[in-house]
Scaffold this active site. Structure first.
Site, PDB file in Angstrom:
ATOM      1  N   TYR A 222      -0.096  -0.435  10.504  1.00  0.00           N
ATOM      2  CA  TYR A 222      -1.046  -0.905   9.347  1.00  0.00           C
ATOM      3  C   TYR A 222       0.305  -0.192   8.216  1.00  0.00           C
ATOM      4  CZ  TYR A 222      -3.646  -1.109   4.432  1.00  0.00           C
ATOM      5  OH  TYR A 222      -3.891  -1.608   3.184  1.00  0.00           O
TER       6      TYR A 222
ATOM      7  N   SER B  19       0.892  -1.198  -0.231  1.00  0.00           N
ATOM      8  CA  SER B  19       0.055  -0.279   0.061  1.00  0.00           C
ATOM      9  C   SER B  19       0.872   1.467  -0.137  1.00  0.00           C
ATOM     10  CB  SER B  19      -0.643   0.136   0.823  1.00  0.00           C
ATOM     11  OG  SER B  19      -1.027   1.201   1.399  1.00  0.00           O
TER      12      SER B  19
END
Length: 651
Positions: free
Chosen positions: A524, A498
Site C-alpha cells: 500500500y 496517504s
C-alpha cells in the site's frame, strides 16, 4: 483554536478557590484570592471572545459540540462562570447569585445535552478520555458547592447526587478505556490528571454541604483522593514527555482542588498552626500555576502555543502564500512562510487546518459551468467530495465500479450528478470511459483506492493489485483524459495519497513482490508513493497545458477502505477525521482560486506537507510530513516510464 483553551481560566479559578478556602478555614489573607478571581474572569472573557470569533468565522458552530475529542471541553464555557458567580457573591451577593444561577442552568442543560449525545453517537471506547468528566461530574459537583454557599440546601444535595452518580458511571467507562484501550495521544495525555478531580472536588463540595464536618462520606472521598494523588506521582514521567500546549492546563484545576481539600482538612481537624501550613501549601500551588502561566504567555508571544493539528477555518476568501515564484495575491498576506532548503520553493500554507470541512474550504466559490469526475465517489470521502463540488455548482460524474450504489448517491445529492462505470484494474474499462467523454474536463479527483489486501493479488495484467488500482489505473485514466483536461484551460487533477507513503519508496526492481515476501502495508505504501511521483511528473509535463496536478493525504477517516484491516484505524481517535473533514484538502486543491497554478506538490490538513529526512514516530508529525523520495523528479520520471509502458500510453 480548540475549547480546551478554557482550561486556562478554569485553572486560575482553581487557584483562586484554594486561596478562598484558605481564607475561610485557615485565616490566610483574602487579597490573593480576590486578585486571582479578577484574573480568572479577564482570562475567561478574553478566551470566550477569541474562541467565539474563531468558531464563528470558521463556520464550526454545528460541529464543535459533536467533536469526539474536544467537545466535552466546551462545558467549561459555562462551568467557569459558576465559580466566578460564587466568588462574586462574597462581595455582591445579589449579582453573584444571579451569575451563579444562570450558569448553573446552562451547565445542567449542557450536561444533559452531552449525555444524550453520547447515547446516540457512535462512540468507540477508545474515543473516551477523562475530559468527558467535565460536563456532568465537574459541573454537578461545583454546582453543589455553590448551591450550599447561597443557601440552596436541598438543591445542593440534588446536584451532589447529579455529579457523584455521573462520576460513578462515566468514571467507570473511562477507567476501563484507560486500562484496556491504546494509550491516549500526547495531545490528550494531560487529561489523565482530571481523574484526580472528582474525589477532591466532591470532597470540597461535601464540606460546604455538611458544614465542614468530617463524616463517612468525607473520609471515603479523601481516601480515594489520596489514591489518585499517588497515581499522579507514577504518571509524572509520562506527563513530562507531552509537548507544552493548552492541554497542560488540565493539571491545574485538578491539583488546585486537591490543595483546597487539604486545606479543608486542616480546618476540619483544627490542626495547630493551620494558617502557616495552609500558607505553605498555597505558596507551592501558586508557584506551580504561575510557572504554567508564564510559559503560556511566552508561547503565545511567539505564536507556538496552539498546535497546528487544531488549526481552524478561515473567512471565505483567505490569503495563501504561494512561494517566491508566485507572489501573494492579497497584500499583507497573513499566511506563514516556511523556508525550505536553498533552491527550493517556499512551502504553501493556508488558514485552514485538520478540522476544516470541505464545505468550509469551498465557501463562496462558484463552480457553475465546471465539469468534474470523481473516482470512487460512491463511498467514504468520495461521497462528500461529490456533494461539495455539486453544491458549489459543478456538474459531477461519479466514476465507480458499483453503478447501483453510485446511482443511490447521485439520487441522494440530486444536483446534476451522473454515474458512469469504471473499473480501474481493467484497461478496456478505462479506455472506454475516456473515449466516451465529450468536451472539456475541469476537475479530476482520483479518489478511489484499495488498502492492505491480506494476500498478494495480481490484477489481470499481473501487477500487484494495490499498485494497479491506486496508481496504474489512475495513471491510465488521467493520461487518456489529458485532451479533455487541456481543453478546459486551467484544469486541476487531485490524486489521493496517504501518509503511508512514508513507510516505503517504490521498490522499482520488485514492484510486484516476486523477490521479497509480500507485505500488505509496504505494498500500500509504495502505491501511494507512486501517486505522489505521478503528481510531480504530470505537473511538470502538463504545465504548458494549464493543467495542475497535486497529491493529497486526506487523513485518517473510518471508511470502507479499512475493510481488509478489520475496519479499524490505528490513528489515535483525536487525530481521526469525519468524512467532511477528510474531503476538505481534495476540495481545496480542486476548487480554491487561491491555489491556481500550484502543481506537483503534496498536501495534508489543507497545508503543504513538510519534508522529513526520516519517518517520524509521532503520528501527528507523521501526518504533517512528506518523504523526499516521493517528490524526487528522477523517481517521478522513472515511475512515469514504467507506468506508460504498463498501460500502453505513448508520448
Amino acid at each position: 483554536m480548540t475549547p480546551n483553551t478554557f482550561g486556562t481560566s478554569f485553572g486560575v479559578c482553581g487557584l483562586a478557590q484554594a486561596w478562598s478556602t484558605g481564607h475561610a478555614v485557615a485565616g490566610t489573607p483574602r487579597w490573593p484570592a480576590d486578585t486571582l478571581w479578577i484574573i480568572a474572569a479577564v482570562v475567561w472573557l478574553a478566551t470566550l471572545i477569541w474562541y467565539a470569533d474563531n468558531v464563528i468565522r470558521g463556520g464550526r458552530l454545528r460541529t464543535e459540540v459533536s467533536d469526539p475529542a474536544f467537545a466535552p471541553f466546551t462545558a467549561l464555557i459555562v462551568i467557569v462562570p459558576m465559580l466566578l458567580g460564587i466568588a462574586l457573591g462574597g462581595h455582591a451577593r445579589a449579582a453573584g447569585e444571579a451569575v451563579f444561577v444562570v450558569a448553573l442552568v446552562l451547565t445542567v442543560a449542557a450536561g444533559s445535552w452531552f449525555s444524550g449525545q453520547w447515547i446516540v453517537a457512535d462512540l468507540q471506547l477508545a474515543q473516551w478520555h477523562p475530559g468527558y468528566l467535565l460536563p456532568t461530574v465537574a459541573g454537578g459537583l461545583i454546582a453543589a458547592g455553590g448551591c450550599a454557599v447561597f443557601g440552596y440546601d436541598t438543591l445542593a444535595m440534588v446536584m451532589f447526587g447529579y455529579g457523584t452518580i455521573s462520576w460513578l458511571i462515566l468514571g467507570s467507562i473511562i477507567l476501563v478505556r484507560l486500562f484496556t484501550a491504546p494509550a491516549l495521544s500526547s495531545a490528550l495525555r494531560p487529561t489523565i490528571a482530571i481523574e484526580m478531580a472528582p474525589p477532591v472536588v466532591a470532597g470540597n463540595a461535601w464540606f460546604l454541604v455538611n458544614g465542614g464536618r468530617i463524616d463517612a462520606v468525607a473520609a471515603g472521598l479523601a481516601g480515594y483522593a489520596a489514591l489518585m494523588a499517588l497515581v499522579q506521582l507514577r504518571l509524572f514521567p509520562v506527563y513530562r514527555q507531552v509537548p507544552f500546549g493548552p492541554g497542560w492546563w488540565a493539571y491545574s484545576f485538578s491539583y488546585a482542588a486537591a490543595f483546597s481539600l487539604a486545606v479543608n482538612w486542616l480546618g476540619a481537624e483544627q490542626v495547630p498552626d493551620r494558617t502557616a501550613w495552609a500558607m505553605a501549601l498555597l505558596a507551592v500551588l501558586t508557584l506551580a500555576v504561575a510557572a504554567l502561566g508564564v510559559r503560556t504567555v511566552r508561547r503565545l508571544a511567539n505564536a507556538s502555543y496552539l498546535p497546528s493539528v487544531t488549526s481552524t477555518s478561515p473567512p471565505p476568501t483567505p490569503a495563501i502564500w504561494h512561494g517566491p515564484r508566485d507572489p501573494p495575491r492579497i497584500e499583507d498576506c497573513p499566511s506563514r512562510r516556511i523556508p525550505l532548503p536553498p533552491g527550493e520553493d517556499m512551502r504553501i500554507t493556508t488558514p485552514y487546518g485538520a478540522r476544516s470541512t470541505a464545505d468550509e474550504v469551498s465557501a463562496g466559490i462558484d463552480l457553475t459551468g465546471k465539469r468534474a469526475v470523481v473516482t470512487g465517489g460512491a463511498s467514504g470521502i468520495g461521497v462528500e467530495t461529490v456533494r461539495t463540488l455539486a453544491r458549489r455548482g459543478a456538474a459531477v460524474t461519479l466514476a465507480v465500479r458499483d453503478t447501483e450504489r453510485g446511482r443511490q448517491v447521485a439520487e441522494d445529492i440530486g444536483r446534476g450528478v451522473e454515474v458512469r462505470q469504471l473499473e480501474l484494474t481493467h484497461h478496456a474499462s478505462i479506455a472506454a470511459f475516456a473515449a466516451e467523454w465529450r468536451g472539456p474536463l475541469h476537475l479530476l479527483i482520483n479518489n478511489a483506492g484499495v488498502m492492505a489486501l491480506p494476500s498478494l493479488t495480481p490484477d489481470p495484467q499481473g501487477w500487484e493489485f494495490q499498485f494497479a488500482t491506486n496508481h496504474l489505473g489512475h495513471f491510465a485514466l488521467t493520461t487518456r483524459l489529458h485532451p479533455a483536461l487541456a481543453a478546459a484551460g486551467g484544469a486541476r487533477v487531485v490524486c489521493l495519497s496517504s501518509s503511508a507513503h512514508l513507510f516505503s519508496p517504490v521498490v522499482f526492481d520488485d514492484i510486484n513482490f516476486k523477490f521479497r515476501p509480500y507485505d500488505a502495508t509496504l505494498a500500500y505504501a509504495q502505491s501511494k508513493t507512486a501517486v505522489n511521483l505521478f503528481a510531480v511528473a504530470a505537473g511538470a509535463r502538463w504545465r504548458d497545458d494549464g493543467i495542475t496536478v497535486n497529491a493529497v493525504n486526506p487523513g485518517a477517516i473510518a471508511t470502507p477502505l479499512q475493510r481488509h484491516v478489520g475496519g479499524k484505524l490505528a490513528t489515535p481517535v483525536e487525530l481521526q477525521k469525519t468524512t467532511e473533514q477528510g474531503a476538505s484538502t481534495s476540495v481545496l486543491l480542486a476548487a480554491s482560486p487561491q491555489l491556481e497554478g500550484i502543481s506537483g506538490r503534496y498536501f495534508n490538513d489543507n497545508q503543504e506537507a513538510v519534508p522529513t529526512d526520516q519517518r517520524p514516530a509521532d503520528v501527528d508529525e507523521l501526518n504533517r510530513s512528506v518523504a523526499p523520495y516521493s517528490l524526487n523528479p528522477e523517481n517521478a520520471e522513472r515511475i512515469w516510464a514504467i507506468s506508460a509502458a504498463a498501460v500502453g500510453i505513448n508520448e
